[in-house]
Design a protein around this motif. Structure first.
Motif, PDB file in Angstrom:
ATOM      1  N   VAL A 128       0.854  -1.187   0.000  1.00 47.61           N
ATOM      2  CA  VAL A 128       0.000   0.000   0.000  1.00 47.61           C
ATOM      3  C   VAL A 128       0.890   1.237   0.000  1.00 47.61           C
ATOM      4  O   VAL A 128       1.812   1.351   0.812  1.00 47.61           O
ATOM      5  N   GLU A 129       0.608   2.152  -0.912  1.00 46.00           N
ATOM      6  CA  GLU A 129       1.399   3.369  -1.028  1.00 46.00           C
ATOM      7  C   GLU A 129       0.484   4.582  -0.976  1.00 46.00           C
ATOM      8  O   GLU A 129      -0.656   4.534  -1.457  1.00 46.00           O
ATOM      9  N   ARG A 130       1.005   5.649  -0.412  1.00 53.26           N
ATOM     10  CA  ARG A 130       0.315   6.921  -0.549  1.00 53.26           C
ATOM     11  C   ARG A 130       0.545   7.409  -1.975  1.00 53.26           C
ATOM     12  O   ARG A 130       1.679   7.483  -2.448  1.00 53.26           O
ATOM     13  N   ALA A 131      -0.545   7.667  -2.670  1.00 56.18           N
ATOM     14  CA  ALA A 131      -0.452   8.037  -4.085  1.00 56.18           C
ATOM     15  C   ALA A 131      -0.107   9.513  -4.208  1.00 56.18           C
ATOM     16  O   ALA A 131      -0.943  10.378  -3.975  1.00 56.18           O
ATOM     17  N   THR A 132       1.134   9.785  -4.562  1.00 58.07           N
ATOM     18  CA  THR A 132       1.585  11.168  -4.720  1.00 58.07           C
ATOM     19  C   THR A 132       2.134  11.443  -6.120  1.00 58.07           C
ATOM     20  O   THR A 132       2.085  12.578  -6.585  1.00 58.07           O
TER      21      THR A 132
END
Length: 213
Positions: free
Chosen positions: A7-11
């Motif tokens: 899971v990644e923070r979408a930036t």
């Protein structure tokens, strides 16, 4: 089937495109919640995205398997646009409440869904990532607009929720609820061994687990 979930923070532009494309697949094509013509580029967006933190989940081969966003109430909460919210209940928590919305998952067989389902490591991993982000940013509560079925599931997990508005007909019957995120996670850990396993992993580790569906 054992899977790995990241899971990644979408930036980045690529991460955000992955996030919005899954939303388009779920909300426009699969569920028909939003008109497909509103996303001619194959991405579902709305005005709340400008004030949101986005997350995207990937499986072991890099395929997108989940998305969610946390909406800051710069322009109000999305839930307040479809039902009446008890502002007095939220007022003491000013600056510490975000709305968890647009949570959608893709099952291992490729089927996408806009509903939570119990036992999904994708769901648990994304909620864990959102919880970690909120703790680091001083956010203490989540507002959610959920179905009666999901509320019953959360009740079985003994997750404490407070009703903060009127039930409404919006993509079926929905109810606005609020939870204190640390209490929610502790309750879920007590009731569900898989939640405890994910929470106790290294915060930066890839989640290894099973889809149960």
């Amino acid at each position: 089937m054992t899977v790995s979930i990241r899971v990644e923070r979408a930036t980045s532009p690529a991460q955000l495109a992955d996030h919005h494309r899954l939303r388009y697949q779920v909300y426009c094509l699969d569920r028909g919640f939003e008109p497909a013509e509103l996303g001619p580029d194959g991405e579902e967006r709305d005005s709340f995205d400008a004030h949101s933190v986005h997350f995207v989940a990937y499986d072991a081969v890099g395929e997108v398997c989940g998305a969610l966003r946390l909406v800051y109430p710069v322009a109000g909460f999305p839930a307040a646009h479809v039902t009446r919210i008890n502002e007095q209940a939220l007022a003491p928590l000013s600056g510490r409440v975000v709305e968890l919305s647009r949570l959608c998952l893709r099952h291992p067989d490729g089927h996408a869904t806009g509903e939570l389902f119990q036992g999904s490591d994708v769901m648990l991993a994304m909620l864990h990532a959102a919880w970690r982000y909120c703790r680091s940013e001083g956010v203490s509560h989540w507002l959610c607009l959920i179905t009666p079925a999901l509320q019953r599931m959360l009740s079985r997990l003994q997750v404490p929720f407070e009703t903060v508005g009127a039930s409404c007909k919006y993509r079926g019957l929905r109810r606005p609820l609020m939870t204190e995120i640390n209490l929610m996670m502790r309750a879920a850990m007590r009731s569900c061994q898989r939640v405890e396993q994910i929470m106790q992993q290294d915060p930066d580790a890839v989640v290894e687990g099973l889809f149960a569906h």
